[in-house]
Write a protein that holds these residues in place. Structure first.
Motif, PDB file in Angstrom:
ATOM      1  N   CYS A  46       0.841  -1.196   0.000  1.00  0.00           N
ATOM      2  CA  CYS A  46       0.000   0.000   0.000  1.00  0.00           C
ATOM      3  C   CYS A  46       0.877   1.247   0.000  1.00  0.00           C
ATOM      4  O   CYS A  46       2.081   1.181   0.273  1.00  0.00           O
ATOM      5  CB  CYS A  46      -0.945   0.021   1.209  1.00  0.00           C
ATOM      6  SG  CYS A  46      -0.111   0.012   2.819  1.00  0.00           S
ATOM      7  N   SER A  85       1.080   4.847   1.833  1.00  0.00           N
ATOM      8  CA  SER A  85       0.499   5.457   3.037  1.00  0.00           C
ATOM      9  C   SER A  85      -0.068   6.843   2.786  1.00  0.00           C
ATOM     10  O   SER A  85      -1.085   7.234   3.370  1.00  0.00           O
ATOM     11  CB  SER A  85       1.544   5.528   4.155  1.00  0.00           C
ATOM     12  OG  SER A  85       2.673   6.284   3.741  1.00  0.00           O
ATOM     13  N   PHE A 130      -4.367   1.193   9.030  1.00  0.00           N
ATOM     14  CA  PHE A 130      -3.829   0.148   8.159  1.00  0.00           C
ATOM     15  C   PHE A 130      -4.518  -1.179   8.461  1.00  0.00           C
ATOM     16  O   PHE A 130      -4.893  -1.445   9.604  1.00  0.00           O
ATOM     17  CB  PHE A 130      -2.320   0.031   8.355  1.00  0.00           C
ATOM     18  CG  PHE A 130      -1.562   1.210   7.824  1.00  0.00           C
ATOM     19  CD1 PHE A 130      -1.065   1.215   6.530  1.00  0.00           C
ATOM     20  CD2 PHE A 130      -1.362   2.335   8.620  1.00  0.00           C
ATOM     21  CE1 PHE A 130      -0.380   2.313   6.032  1.00  0.00           C
ATOM     22  CE2 PHE A 130      -0.675   3.444   8.127  1.00  0.00           C
ATOM     23  CZ  PHE A 130      -0.192   3.430   6.837  1.00  0.00           C
ATOM     24  N   CYS A 163       5.011  -1.032   2.571  1.00  0.00           N
ATOM     25  CA  CYS A 163       4.403   0.293   2.433  1.00  0.00           C
ATOM     26  C   CYS A 163       5.356   1.315   1.830  1.00  0.00           C
ATOM     27  O   CYS A 163       6.502   1.452   2.278  1.00  0.00           O
ATOM     28  CB  CYS A 163       3.927   0.793   3.797  1.00  0.00           C
ATOM     29  SG  CYS A 163       2.902   2.272   3.703  1.00  0.00           S
TER      30      CYS A 163
END
Length: 354
Positions: A143, A145, A157, A166
């Motif tokens: 992902c 952030s 999260f 991340c």
């Protein structure tokens, strides 16, 4: 008088860091040699690299917990590739929340199956998807952030047993998180930590060595770990300035201190965006970023006047990304509160002039 620098990157840096860095360019360590002309294998620079890596782990609370810190080259864009090269064996899961998520997802597809667990592309990445499922058999979940272009940020999260990767390029060291939840974090220095030219990678060493493919040396995290981030000639200036910035942050009180400051800056600007009838925010309120506030004029007829007022006030770098439009105020760690107040003052002046 120095301008109020809201640039999205390269980022604003603390004045004392700029001063020390400029001195080192002329005479580093009182050796009558420039920082950028000494050997990267010399003891003075090896000490810089070691300190920078140590400070990164210390500020994140990851010392002596199985993590290694690396300063590499190629920007976050190279990490899009390296993450998949080192971790993707069969399948990876990706959350698509913006331009950089899309780019990382594209690179990963070169190495195996990629499951896009959710996307906010349907609304031009103006929100963070929630309630999605992460496949339990994924090699990792990736992902981003904070989304610099759109101005969104993940505030919660997902809980998962899958290794968590991340991209924190634009909000690293800006807020307190349980960093032990993450197995790999990477961040281009130029968004919140230093000049362009180096990328910080924080990696839990035990997630490595599980892919079947052979990895080229320059793209192999284990090679860089074994060589203490000195496998090849490092970007000495970028690493040094990053070290100075991390020292500055530690001396202020670390992440807990700067998070409080960042929250004040964001609250000040978002309050004005919501109050002032001439402006409106672009993204969902619950997903707003504390680092990159995106907004637009309700009526474009005020644009020329607003832009002129901003220029007169010394406000720099607030034009929105070309894919979004409007305005974007990047409020990285080194941006002082009074700069945000200067922008708010201009917004209020425009309201009085309408």
């Amino acid at each position: 008088m120095k301008k109020h620098n809201f640039s999205a990157g390269p980022c604003i840096l603390p004045q004392e860091v700029l001063q020390k860095a400029s001195e080192a360019i002329l005479n580093f360590n009182d050796d009558n040699l420039s920082l950028i002309e000494i050997s990267h294998r010399s003891k003075p620079f090896v000490a810089v690299m070691e300190k920078a890596r140590s400070l990164a782990l210390k500020l994140l609370g990851l010392e002596n917990k199985g993590y290694k810190a690396l300063f590499l080259q190629g920007g976050a864009s190279t990490e899009f590739l390296m993450v998949a090269y080192n971790l993707l064996n069969k399948k990876a899961a990706y959350l698509n929340t913006g331009t950089w998520s899309e780019k990382s997802l594209k690179e990963a597809k070169l190495f195996g199956e990629v499951v896009e667990v959710a996307s906010s592309k349907d609304k031009k990445f103006s929100y963070i998807p929630k309630g999605f499922n992460i496949p339990e058999d994924a090699d990792y979940f990736h992902c981003t952030s904070n989304n610099t272009v759109a101005g969104t940020q993940i505030h919660e999260f997902p809980e998962t047993n899958v290794p968590l990767v991340c991209d924190m390029s634009s909000d690293i060291f800006s807020r307190q998180l349980d960093f032990e939840k993450f197995d790999l974090i990477y961040a281009g220095a130029q968004k919140n930590m230093g000049p362009a030219g180096t990328t910080l990678v924080i990696i839990k060493e035990d997630i490595l060595g599980k892919v079947e493919r052979e990895i080229p040396s320059m793209l192999n995290y284990q090679v860089h770990i074994d060589k203490d981030s000195m496998f090849n000639t490092p970007p000495v200036f970028a690493v040094y300035v990053s070290m100075l910035t991390l020292e500055w942050l530690k001396d202020l009180g670390g992440i807990p201190f700067i998070e409080e400051v960042n929250n004040k800056k964001a609250a000040l600007l978002y309050t004005e965006i919501d109050r002032n009838p001439l402006f409106k925010g672009i993204v969902a309120k619950e997903d707003r970023s504390t680092m990159n506030a995106t907004f637009t004029l309700v009526d474009e007829k005020h644009k020329e006047t607003f832009d002129k007022l901003c220029a007169e006030a010394g406000i720099n770098g607030i034009n929105g990304h070309r894919s979004v439009g409007g305005y974007r105020a990047s409020m990285y760690n080194a941006l002082p509160l009074y700069s945000v107040q200067a922008l708010v003052d201009v917004m209020q002046e425009l309201e009085r002039k309408k």
